[in-house]
Design an enzyme around this catalytic site. Structure first.
Site, PDB file in Angstrom:
ATOM      1  CG  ASP A  34      33.942 -35.959  -4.727  1.00  0.00           C
ATOM      2  OD1 ASP A  34      33.009 -36.188  -3.956  1.00  0.00           O
ATOM      3  OD2 ASP A  34      34.166 -36.642  -5.762  1.00  0.00           O
ATOM      4  CE1 TYR A  37      32.866 -30.974 -10.741  1.00  0.00           C
ATOM      5  CE2 TYR A  37      33.858 -32.203 -12.549  1.00  0.00           C
ATOM      6  CZ  TYR A  37      32.862 -31.393 -12.058  1.00  0.00           C
ATOM      7  OH  TYR A  37      31.854 -30.970 -12.901  1.00  0.00           O
ATOM      8  CG  ASP A  38      34.539 -29.628  -5.545  1.00  0.00           C
ATOM      9  OD1 ASP A  38      34.302 -30.054  -4.417  1.00  0.00           O
ATOM     10  OD2 ASP A  38      33.794 -29.838  -6.549  1.00  0.00           O
ATOM     11  CB  SER A  83       1.666 -42.904 -27.112  1.00  0.00           C
ATOM     12  OG  SER A  83       0.793 -42.761 -28.203  1.00  0.00           O
ATOM     13  CG  LEU A  84       5.719 -47.138 -26.153  1.00  0.00           C
ATOM     14  CD1 LEU A  84       6.505 -47.543 -24.927  1.00  0.00           C
ATOM     15  CD2 LEU A  84       6.307 -47.792 -27.394  1.00  0.00           C
ATOM     16  CD  GLU A 114      15.311 -49.868 -25.268  1.00  0.00           C
ATOM     17  OE1 GLU A 114      15.349 -48.696 -24.841  1.00  0.00           O
ATOM     18  OE2 GLU A 114      15.177 -50.159 -26.463  1.00  0.00           O
ATOM     19  CE  LYS A 116       5.467 -47.339 -20.822  1.00  0.00           C
ATOM     20  NZ  LYS A 116       5.161 -46.368 -19.738  1.00  0.00           N
ATOM     21  NE  ARG A 137       4.550 -39.049 -25.556  1.00  0.00           N
ATOM     22  CZ  ARG A 137       3.274 -38.814 -25.842  1.00  0.00           C
ATOM     23  NH1 ARG A 137       2.616 -37.877 -25.177  1.00  0.00           N
ATOM     24  NH2 ARG A 137       2.673 -39.517 -26.787  1.00  0.00           N
ATOM     25  CE  LYS A 314       2.495 -49.746 -18.281  1.00  0.00           C
ATOM     26  NZ  LYS A 314       1.376 -48.818 -18.357  1.00  0.00           N
TER      27      LYS A 314
HETATM   28  N1  LIG Z   1       6.374 -43.549 -25.019  1.00  0.00           N
HETATM   29  C1  LIG Z   1       7.481 -44.132 -25.477  1.00  0.00           C
HETATM   30  O1  LIG Z   1       7.750 -44.266 -26.647  1.00  0.00           O
HETATM   31  C2  LIG Z   1       8.452 -44.656 -24.451  1.00  0.00           C
HETATM   32  C3  LIG Z   1       8.385 -44.510 -23.090  1.00  0.00           C
HETATM   33  C4  LIG Z   1       9.475 -45.112 -22.428  1.00  0.00           C
HETATM   34  C5  LIG Z   1       9.749 -45.155 -21.031  1.00  0.00           C
HETATM   35  N2  LIG Z   1       8.898 -44.575 -20.144  1.00  0.00           N
HETATM   36  N3  LIG Z   1      10.861 -45.763 -20.560  1.00  0.00           N
HETATM   37  C6  LIG Z   1      11.738 -46.368 -21.395  1.00  0.00           C
HETATM   38  C7  LIG Z   1      11.508 -46.366 -22.770  1.00  0.00           C
HETATM   39  C8  LIG Z   1      12.491 -47.048 -23.666  1.00  0.00           C
HETATM   40  N4  LIG Z   1      13.562 -47.627 -23.112  1.00  0.00           N
HETATM   41  O2  LIG Z   1      12.301 -47.029 -24.868  1.00  0.00           O
HETATM   42  C9  LIG Z   1      10.377 -45.729 -23.275  1.00  0.00           C
HETATM   43  S1  LIG Z   1       9.854 -45.540 -24.924  1.00  0.00           S
END
Ligand SMILES: NC(=O)c1cc2c(N)ncc(C(N)=O)c2s1
Length: 322
Positions: A34, A37-38, A83-84, A114, A116, A137, A314
Site C-alpha cells: 500500500d 502504491y500511495d 429483464s429476466l 451465475e 443473481k 438500468r 429464484k
Molecule cells: N436482469 C438481468 O438481465 C440480470 C440481472 C442479474 C443480476 N442481478 N445478477 C447477475 C446477473 C448475471 N450474472 O447475469 C444478472 S442478469
C-alpha cells in the site's frame, strides 16, 4: 509546458497505477505494498498539480469527480437492458429448459449458471478502452447517467487492459457488501440517523447520491456479468468465452460462475448455493441460467422484454426476521 521526460513519466505512472488498481481491487491479489502504491499516486498528483495541462479524465488521481450533481441526466441505452423471466421451482426450470430444447430442435447446448446479485444493474460504456459513461438500468430503455458515482468504485476499471474494441458496453451489478452495509448502519445508528433496510436499498441509494464523495465513502463493488450486446464483439462464440475475455480486459467476474451441460447440473448448482448463499460477502436472490452459445441466443431471441435464452431461478423466499 512539460518536457518530454515529464510526459513520459506521467504515462508510465498511469499505466502502473491502473495495473496495481486492477490487481488490488479486481483480482484481490496486490503485487505492491500500500505504501509503494500511495508513493506512486502521490508522485502523479504532484506532477499533475505542477502541470495541470497533463491531467486527463482517466487519470487514477481522478476517481472522485467534481462537485455534486444537480440531478441526473437521462441516457438512452444503445442496447435495451432486458429483464429476466423467473422460475421458482424445479418444474418451472425444467419447463424453461424443455421449451428451449424444442425451439432449438433438440440441439445439445451448454448453459452458464451465475449468481443473481441483489444489487443495481448498470451499463458501462468504454470508448477506445476508456470508461466514458455509466448508467442505471432505469426502465431498460432509458437510465440515469451516474458516471461520476461509478468512477469512485475501485473495481470498475477506468482504463481497460488488453486490446479492447473502439466501442464496448459491459453490464454488471453494483452492490454494497454485507459487511459494509452493517458498518454503515452502525455509524448511522450512532448518529441517530434512519437505518437502511438492506444492502440492496443502501447500494441503490449510494449509487444515486448527487455527491460522488458520498458514494466514494461507501465501499461499493461490482460483478460484471455480460456484454451489452454480443454483436459488439464479433469472434466470441459464447457467453462463457465473453466472460473470460472481459476478465482479461480487467473486469471483476464472479468466481462462482459455472458452465453446465445438463439441467441436472443446473439444479445441483442451484441447491449448492441455496446452502452457501448466506456465507457469501454479498447478497444473492437466485441463479441466472443462460444458454451459452451466442448463435442459439440470437435464434431464441426475445419475447416482450425477456430473453427466451435465460431464466432467473429464484431462491426460496425467507421469512423476514422481524
Ligand atoms: N436482469 C438481468 O438481465 C440480470 C440481472 C442479474 C443480476 N442481478 N445478477 C447477475 C446477473 C448475471 N450474472 O447475469 C444478472 S442478469
Amino acid at each position: 509546458m512539460a518536457d518530454d521526460s515529464i510526459v513520459q513519466r506521467v504515462a508510465e505512472l498511469r499505466r502502473e497505477l491502473h495495473y496495481h488498481n486492477h490487481r488490488y481491487y479486481v483480482m484481490d491479489d496486490p503485487v505492491i505494498s500500500d505504501f509503494d502504491y500511495d508513493m506512486l499516486l502521490q508522485e502523479l498528483r504532484t506532477i499533475e498539480e505542477e502541470h495541470p495541462e497533463l491531467v486527463t479524465p482517466d487519470s487514477p488521481t481522478h476517481r472522485i469527480g467534481g462537485d455534486p450533481a444537480e440531478g441526473f441526466v437521462q441516457v438512452e441505452h444503445r442496447h435495451t437492458m432486458l429483464s429476466l423471466g423467473n422460475a421458482f421451482d424445479d418444474e418451472s426450470l425444467e419447463a424453461w429448459y424443455r421449451r428451449v430444447r424444442n425451439l432449438l430442435d433438440d440441439a445439445d447446448f451448454s448453459m452458464t449458471c451465475e449468481l443473481k446479485i441483489d444489487g443495481l444493474a448498470v451499463s458501462l460504456v468504454y470508448e477506445d478502452g476508456v470508461f466514458v459513461q455509466g448508467a442505471t438500468r432505469g426502465n431498460g430503455f432509458v437510465g440515469e447517467n451516474v458516471t461520476q458515482n461509478l468512477r469512485t468504485i475501485r473495481s470498475i476499471p477506468l482504463v481497460l487492459q488488453g486490446d479492447p474494441p473502439p466501442y464496448l458496453e459491459v453490464r454488471g451489478e453494483v452492490y454494497m457488501p454485507v459487511e459494509s452495509f452493517r458498518r454503515l448502519n452502525e455509524e448511522r445508528a450512532e448518529r441517530g440517523e434512519q437505518l437502511f433496510a438492506n444492502p440492496r436499498n443502501s447500494g441503490a441509494g449510494t449509487i444515486r447520491q448527487l455527491d460522488p464523495k458520498v458514494t466514494a465513502s461507501r465501499n461499493m463493488q461490482i460483478w460484471a456479468y455480460s456484454l451489452g450486446d454480443a454483436g459488439d464483439v464479433p469472434g466470441l462464440p459464447d457467453h462463457w468465452e465473453a466472460l473470460e475475455w472481459l476478465k482479461s480486459l480487467g473486469f471483476r467476474i464472479n468466481p462462482n460462475n459455472r458452465l453446465c451441460y445438463t439441467v441436472e447440473e443446473v439444479k445441483d448448482y442451484y441447491r449448492e448455493f441455496v446452502e452457501r448463499r448466506h456465507g457469501l460477502p454479498y447478497e444473492v436472490d437466485g441463479v441466472v441460467v443462460k444458454v451459452n452459445p451466442f448463435n442459439y441466443q440470437s435464434s431464441l431471441g426475445v419475447v416482450g422484454r425477456e430473453p427466451r435464452w435465460a431464466v432467473a431461478y429464484k431462491f426460496p423466499a425467507e421469512r423476514a426476521v422481524t
